[in-house]
Design a protein around this motif. Structure first.
Motif, PDB file in Angstrom:
ATOM      1  N   PRO A  20      34.754  35.697  35.995  1.00  0.00           N
ATOM      2  CA  PRO A  20      35.938  35.257  36.742  1.00  0.00           C
ATOM      3  C   PRO A  20      37.226  35.342  35.929  1.00  0.00           C
ATOM      4  N   PHE A  21      37.107  35.389  34.601  1.00  0.00           N
ATOM      5  CA  PHE A  21      38.298  35.322  33.756  1.00  0.00           C
ATOM      6  C   PHE A  21      38.340  36.461  32.732  1.00  0.00           C
ATOM      7  N   LEU A  22      39.552  36.827  32.373  1.00  0.00           N
ATOM      8  CA  LEU A  22      39.773  37.754  31.283  1.00  0.00           C
ATOM      9  C   LEU A  22      39.689  37.006  29.958  1.00  0.00           C
ATOM     10  N   THR A  23      39.646  37.724  28.855  1.00  0.00           N
ATOM     11  CA  THR A  23      39.601  37.067  27.544  1.00  0.00           C
ATOM     12  C   THR A  23      40.845  36.223  27.295  1.00  0.00           C
ATOM     13  N   SER A  24      41.938  36.545  27.995  1.00  0.00           N
ATOM     14  CA  SER A  24      43.174  35.775  27.862  1.00  0.00           C
ATOM     15  C   SER A  24      43.111  34.443  28.591  1.00  0.00           C
ATOM     16  N   GLY A  25      42.078  34.270  29.435  1.00  0.00           N
ATOM     17  CA  GLY A  25      41.957  33.052  30.220  1.00  0.00           C
ATOM     18  C   GLY A  25      42.494  33.188  31.630  1.00  0.00           C
ATOM     19  N   LYS A  26      43.182  34.296  31.922  1.00  0.00           N
ATOM     20  CA  LYS A  26      43.702  34.522  33.264  1.00  0.00           C
ATOM     21  C   LYS A  26      42.578  34.981  34.201  1.00  0.00           C
ATOM     22  N   THR A  27      42.794  34.777  35.498  1.00  0.00           N
ATOM     23  CA  THR A  27      41.811  35.222  36.479  1.00  0.00           C
ATOM     24  C   THR A  27      41.651  36.735  36.417  1.00  0.00           C
ATOM     25  N   SER A  28      40.417  37.187  36.434  1.00  0.00           N
ATOM     26  CA  SER A  28      40.133  38.622  36.379  1.00  0.00           C
ATOM     27  C   SER A  28      40.499  39.289  37.700  1.00  0.00           C
ATOM     28  N   PRO A  29      41.322  40.343  37.680  1.00  0.00           N
ATOM     29  CA  PRO A  29      41.628  41.076  38.914  1.00  0.00           C
ATOM     30  C   PRO A  29      40.377  41.669  39.556  1.00  0.00           C
ATOM     31  N   ALA A  30      39.397  42.070  38.738  1.00  0.00           N
ATOM     32  CA  ALA A  30      38.157  42.635  39.289  1.00  0.00           C
ATOM     33  C   ALA A  30      37.391  41.566  40.061  1.00  0.00           C
ATOM     34  N   PHE A  31      37.296  40.364  39.492  1.00  0.00           N
ATOM     35  CA  PHE A  31      36.611  39.268  40.178  1.00  0.00           C
ATOM     36  C   PHE A  31      37.322  38.936  41.486  1.00  0.00           C
ATOM     37  N   GLN A  32      38.640  38.743  41.412  1.00  0.00           N
ATOM     38  CA  GLN A  32      39.387  38.376  42.610  1.00  0.00           C
ATOM     39  C   GLN A  32      39.327  39.481  43.648  1.00  0.00           C
ATOM     40  N   GLY A  33      39.325  40.736  43.193  1.00  0.00           N
ATOM     41  CA  GLY A  33      39.234  41.846  44.123  1.00  0.00           C
ATOM     42  C   GLY A  33      37.932  41.839  44.903  1.00  0.00           C
ATOM     43  N   ARG A  34      36.839  41.533  44.232  1.00  0.00           N
ATOM     44  CA  ARG A  34      35.542  41.486  44.915  1.00  0.00           C
ATOM     45  C   ARG A  34      35.497  40.336  45.920  1.00  0.00           C
ATOM     46  N   ILE A  35      36.077  39.215  45.546  1.00  0.00           N
ATOM     47  CA  ILE A  35      36.114  38.078  46.460  1.00  0.00           C
ATOM     48  C   ILE A  35      36.948  38.413  47.695  1.00  0.00           C
ATOM     49  N   ASP A  36      38.129  38.975  47.484  1.00  0.00           N
ATOM     50  CA  ASP A  36      39.000  39.317  48.609  1.00  0.00           C
ATOM     51  C   ASP A  36      38.336  40.342  49.526  1.00  0.00           C
ATOM     52  N   ALA A  37      37.679  41.339  48.934  1.00  0.00           N
ATOM     53  CA  ALA A  37      37.025  42.379  49.736  1.00  0.00           C
ATOM     54  C   ALA A  37      35.865  41.805  50.539  1.00  0.00           C
ATOM     55  N   ALA A  38      35.061  40.961  49.903  1.00  0.00           N
ATOM     56  CA  ALA A  38      33.915  40.361  50.594  1.00  0.00           C
ATOM     57  C   ALA A  38      34.374  39.449  51.724  1.00  0.00           C
TER      58      ALA A  38
END
Length: 225
Positions: free
Chosen positions: A59-77
């Motif tokens: 869910p998160f990048l190494t920086s601590g921000k939300t991962s765009p890949a994770f959010q993209g999968r959630i939005d698509a689903a």
């Protein structure tokens, strides 16, 4: 080492590197070409499938921000669920310890996006893409499905599914924060495609954990569809 010996070693090293590069190139072309016709970012082009398989990622990048890949999968689903292209979602990923649990994170995010809890099944043994896809057939008894992940990942996931006789389609999730699908092919994915070929055709790999069959609790209207 004699000069002649060094030349032979250098020559065979270059030949070996060349052969390896060719194997990787041809393997990737096979995976991509075999899957490309079953992958789209337009939900209207997808067949209606009762179940969508959402593949896990952090869910998160190494920086601590939300991962765009994770959010993209959630939005698509969530989009596929809203428009009725799928009626149930399996969220499949890793959960190595109490601090990291991909399926629970995906379920929480999907519920926040409007998908009811009753329409989500968690698969905690999706340690790899191979495991998630094979378990969808062998544990959850899916005869067809829509796989939801980024474009570069969709090729491999759909390739694995179809080699296991699952008529799967891939729905391309956004890869970037701006909502675009992206066209990158990470180095890790390039090698993972070759690994998938070896798993299926050479090593006869099995999922790390199967367990007892588990029915997907479809709503009555979905079961009768």
């Amino acid at each position: 080492m004699k000069p002649s010996t060094r030349r032979r070693v250098r020559r065979w090293s270059l030949i070996s590197i060349g052969v390896l590069a060719l194997v990787i190139l041809l393997g990737n072309r096979w995976v991509i070409n075999s899957s490309d016709g079953y992958i789209t970012d337009k939900w209207a082009l997808l067949p209606d499938n009762d179940v969508g398989l959402v593949l896990g990622t952090s869910p998160f990048l190494t920086s601590g921000k939300t991962s765009p890949a994770f959010q993209g999968r959630i939005d698509a689903a969530a989009e596929l669920y809203r428009v009725g292209k799928v009626k149930h979602l399996i969220v499949s990923g890793a959960n190595p310890d109490e601090t990291y649990n991909e399926p629970r994170a995906m379920r929480k995010a999907l519920m926040q996006a409007g998908v009811p809890e009753s329409a989500i099944t968690m698969d905690f043994a999706g340690f790899r893409t191979f495991d998630s896809v094979v378990r969808a057939k062998q544990v959850f008894k899916l005869s067809r499905m829509t796989i939801i992940t980024q474009k570069y990942h969709s090729y491999r996931a759909v390739f694995i599914a179809r080699k296991f006789d699952i008529p799967a389609y891939g729905f391309i999730a956004p890869a970037n924060a701006d909502g675009r699908p992206g066209n990158r092919h990470p180095v890790r994915e390039v090698f993972a495609r070759v690994s998938a070929i070896l798993d299926i055709f050479v090593l006869n790999t099995k999922p790390k954990f199967l367990g007892a069959p588990e029915a997907v609790p479809l709503a009555p209207e979905a079961e009768g569809a």
